[in-house]
Design an enzyme around this catalytic site. Structure first.
Site, mmCIF file in Angstrom:
data_model
loop_
_atom_site.group_PDB
_atom_site.id
_atom_site.type_symbol
_atom_site.label_atom_id
_atom_site.label_comp_id
_atom_site.label_asym_id
_atom_site.label_seq_id
_atom_site.Cartn_x
_atom_site.Cartn_y
_atom_site.Cartn_z
ATOM 1 N N ASP A 66 0.853 -1.183 0.000
ATOM 2 C CA ASP A 66 0.000 0.000 0.000
ATOM 3 C C ASP A 66 0.890 1.233 0.000
ATOM 4 O OD1 ASP A 66 -2.166 1.598 0.135
ATOM 5 O OD2 ASP A 66 -2.752 1.042 2.177
ATOM 6 N N ASP A 69 -3.165 2.716 -5.841
ATOM 7 C CA ASP A 69 -2.088 2.752 -4.851
ATOM 8 C C ASP A 69 -1.946 1.496 -4.014
ATOM 9 O OD1 ASP A 69 -4.441 3.142 -3.566
ATOM 10 O OD2 ASP A 69 -3.768 4.775 -2.287
ATOM 11 N N GLU A 70 -2.606 0.427 -4.356
ATOM 12 C CA GLU A 70 -2.397 -0.792 -3.581
ATOM 13 C C GLU A 70 -2.560 -2.039 -4.443
ATOM 14 O OE1 GLU A 70 -5.449 -1.557 -0.619
ATOM 15 O OE2 GLU A 70 -6.662 0.051 -1.459
#
Lengths: 372, 430
Positions: B49, B142-143
């Protein structure tokens, strides 16, 4: 109101009007049929606000008057009553019930006041002409399968009926399309129709009219403005709103110079399409037509369920060509071709394809190929 | 941590993996960033993350902002998309209304999100992750989940070492930091990545999972939303530990399929594989207006921009859509959603807009709206999409025009060319 009527006559008329009544209604009175007894006849009216149907049926009227009663319930009751019986219908303003009586059976139905029943204001219908039911039926039958049910392009949800002058004479034309296929059928222009505006008749109206014409050898009077249309049969009047909007310029998509010509026995072709499509996927239903000289190989290849091929003898001399179509669309069109042979005119595997009845120049179909 | 097991130690800087040493620093390189866990050499499912992703990217590009509070988000009426860790110390959180965030931290630098830039950075991160394993499942920009099972022989490293190396490489090459959660399934890996943020590395092992979960709220279980939480609370269940005490049969009888999931997740069981295709079910975009809108022309102008955005998403994902959903939120926060099916699958902004605008036309009745959204559900592969249309002979030309515009934008940027209706509201109908 009090009257006596023969069961089969009432059943027939109720059958006509009740199919206009929607199963679900937010406005309660739209579930009802209006019954009005006057001078030896009972008038039955049903409407969904877009379409209204009125039918007159002879009856022995003892006391004129009217009411409205649940259409589907009344129809079911009459349907279940013994054949050949006389039915007594009566209502009085004070108890708000319609009594249906015959022999040992008696029903009492909740009514709504006749004054609340919506009346469709048809306005002025300046264009009036007459057609044989047979002819109108043909226009509808051969085009209605192509009507779109897409909500966003609501102007495709009906049959585009319009007058057209051609070098060969003037015609009345019916056109329907859903974007994938198009059907165009015409007949000589009836007297009085020359100045009519092009109108889009909604699917439901088309289907109801079609049912009313079943087996009829009589004539129908069409009267229309640019917002309403009225069909008058002997004892039935059906009035409908028209779909507002502009029907697309369909003539641009009808190919005129497709030079690869296939001639095929309509029945043999349809049966072959039907057979190979058995294994096609529910979603795409694609069938491939591979053409070489006087030969057509139909095939379906489904990664999940397998493959099928069938060869059909055709008349063809246009060079090798492979093209895919939705099998259901091919079957729909084949079903509307009455003659023995169908003619398929292709340009390439991606362009609109023309399908015609060899023995009937007044109907033509256009079909978009699918990538296969 | 399990007793009686030898504890392994990983140095996150020099990647030394060895039985735990007595000191606080790595015996090899002297770094204090040591990670000790009994199952460290046996776990291979990870969740990565990025820390305050949008804000981190902006700080990277504007070093003068490094030590200042940065909030990424839009407009007076917008919400916080991301807040950097400096801003978070003032109490700013993601999804907080912008005006509240600015009350808490008035001197923050507010930056409008540049999604294209974040997407590019995200692709770069993904490339780095894919160098370690093909089993990368992106969850958002973003992850991502990574399954590193069986990669030891390839990299001559344990998964934990590979992950530390990936985190280091992302920092060095891209200039943003990530937090790693390592466990034995997706559910726990995702929880783990939250434990040690930012620039963290946390591990949840098999033996400790049930104990660890017991004190956590049931809401962290995937699929347990607010409605389910209320239902569970009514039955006296707030914490996962309270689920652990229930019989499987009881849970299933009471909550159906969800009961089965509760039972399994509460015990730390999650068999969902890491799926690199990460099948998308819908693509959508929405906007909250600066001031409430009621007229069709202004709403359509915004709708067109959303249609372009969603269409771009479809084109990038190589998908087409068979249905559109229109979402409206009234000034009174009442939500209206309307659906329409498309005649044929499409990925064109024109088609999405036409369908959504037809839905919108029926909703415009003087009501003031604060938000409009456009979504595509029923996603499908694009090949049969946008074939020529008999009812719309010009559709092919318009599709070609749209694709030409897309190519221009690719070369010269999104602002290079656009339709007038996205800029000026259409003239009110006569």
């Amino acid at each position: 109101m009090k009257l006596t009527i023969e069961r089969s006559a009432l059943l027939r008329s109720l059958g006509h009007v009740q199919s206009v009544v929607e199963r679900r209604n937010t406005i309660p009175i739209l579930s009802n049929v209006q019954l009005v007894a006057e001078a030896g006849a009972l008038a039955l009216t049903a409407t969904d606000l877009d379409l209204a149907i009125v039918e007159q049926v002879p009856a022995q009227v003892a006391r004129p008057g009217g009411t409205t009663a649940p259409a589907h319930t009344l129809y079911d009751i009459v349907r279940k009553l013994p054949d050949g019986c006389q039915i007594e219908l009566s209502s009085s303003a004070d108890n708000g019930r319609l009594t249906v009586k015959t022999g040992a059976s008696e029903f009492s139905l909740a009514c709504l006041p006749r004054e609340d029943f919506p009346v469709m204001n048809e306005g002025e219908l300046p264009h009036v002409f007459h057609l044989a039911c047979r002819d109108l039926r043909r226009l509808v039958e051969k085009t209605r399968f192509a009507i779109s049910s897409e909500e966003t392009r609501y102007y495709l949800n009906g049959i585009y009926l319009h007058a057209k002058s051609l070098a060969e004479g003037n015609v009345l034309r019916a056109v329907a399309t859903d974007g994938h296929r198009l059907a165009r059928v015409e007949m000589p222009l009836p007297e009085g129709a020359a100045g009519m505006p092009g109108v889009i008749v909604p699917r439901k109206t088309v289907n109801e009219t079609f049912k009313l014409m079943e087996g009829s050898e009589g004539a129908v009077e069409l009267a229309l403005s640019d917002s309403k249309i009225r069909f008058t049969f002997d004892s039935i009047v059906l009035t409908s709103r028209l779909i507002e909007g502009t029907f697309p310029d369909y003539e641009r998509v009808i190919p005129t110079d497709n030079d690869k010509q296939v001639e095929v026995d309509r029945r043999v072709f349809a049966e072959a399409v039907d057979r190979v499509s058995t294994i096609s996927q529910e979603k795409s239903r694609a069938v491939k037509l591979a053409l070489t000289k006087d030969r057509m190989v139909l095939s379906v290849n489904s990664p999940d369920s397998g493959s099928a091929t069938e060869e059909v003898a055709v008349g063809y001399d246009g060079g090798q060509l492979e093209v895919g179509f939705n099998s259901r669309y091919l079957l729909d069109i084949a079903a509307e071709i009455d003659g023995e042979n169908a003619q398929i005119l292709l340009a390439d595997a991606a362009s609109p394809t023309l399908i015609r009845d060899v023995s009937d120049a007044s109907a033509l179909y256009v079909l978009m190929p699918m990538r296969v | 941590m399990a007793q009686g097991q030898a504890v392994t130690e990983l140095c996150r800087d020099c990647l030394r993996l060895a039985p735990a040493s007595p000191g606080a620093r790595c015996p090899a390189c002297g770094s204090p960033r040591l990670l000790r866990h009994a199952e460290l050499d046996r776990l291979s499912l990870a969740h990565l993350d990025s820390d305050a992703f949008y804000a981190a990217v902006e700080k990277r590009d504007r070093p003068e902002l490094r030590d200042r509070p940065v909030i990424v988000g839009g407009g007076r009426r917008g919400v916080v998309s991301a807040a950097c860790y400096v801003a978070r110390t003032y109490g700013v959180r993601s999804a907080m209304p912008m005006f509240k965030a600015l009350q808490a931290c008035p001197h923050a630098s507010v930056i409008r999100p540049d999604m294209a830039k974040y997407a590019a950075v995200s692709r770069h991160v993904r490339t780095i992750l894919l160098s370690a394993t093909p089993l990368v499942e992106p969850l958002s920009l973003d992850e991502a989940f990574l399954d590193l099972t069986g990669t030891e022989a390839l990299h001559h490293r344990q998964p934990a070492q590979t992950l530390a190396a990936l985190a280091e490489r992302i920092e060095r090459e891209i200039g943003i930091t990530v937090s790693v959660g390592l466990s034995y399934n997706k559910f726990l890996a995702k929880i783990a990545s939250e434990l040690d943020k930012p620039r963290g590395f946390a591990v949840i092992g098999r033996s400790e999972a049930p104990g660890f979960l017991a004190s956590r709220p049931v809401g962290i279980i995937f699929g347990v939303g607010q409605a389910m939480q209320r239902k569970l609370a009514a039955d006296g269940i707030r914490l996962i530990g309270e689920v652990q005490g229930r019989e499987r049969g009881d849970l299933v009888a009471r909550y159906g399929a969800m009961g089965e999931r509760l039972w399994a997740f509460a015990r730390g069981h999650d068999t969902r594989p890491v799926d690199p295709a990460g099948e998308r079910r819908s693509i959508s975009a929405e906007t909250t207006f600066e001031a409430d809108l009621a007229d069709r022309a202004s709403l359509e102008a915004v709708l067109w921009r959303l249609a372009e955005k969603v269409s771009l998403g479809l084109k990038r994902a190589e998908l087409a859509s068979e249905g559109v959903a229109l979402k409206l939120k009234t000034a009174e926060f009442r939500l209206r959603t309307r659906h329409a099916r498309l005649a044929a699958p499409s990925q064109l902004a024109e088609q999405l807009f036409a369908a959504a605008a037809a839905l919108l036309a029926r909703e415009v009745d003087g009501t003031r709206f604060r938000l409009i959204g456009l979504g595509c559900d029923r996603l499908c592969p694009p090949p049969p999409a946008d074939a020529a249309d008999l009812a719309d002979p010009d559709a092919g030309k318009r599709a070609a025009a749209e694709r030409a515009v897309d190519r221009l934008r690719e070369r010269f940027g999104a602002g290079a060319i656009g339709k007038g209706r996205g800029v000026f509201p259409a003239r009110p109908p006569r």
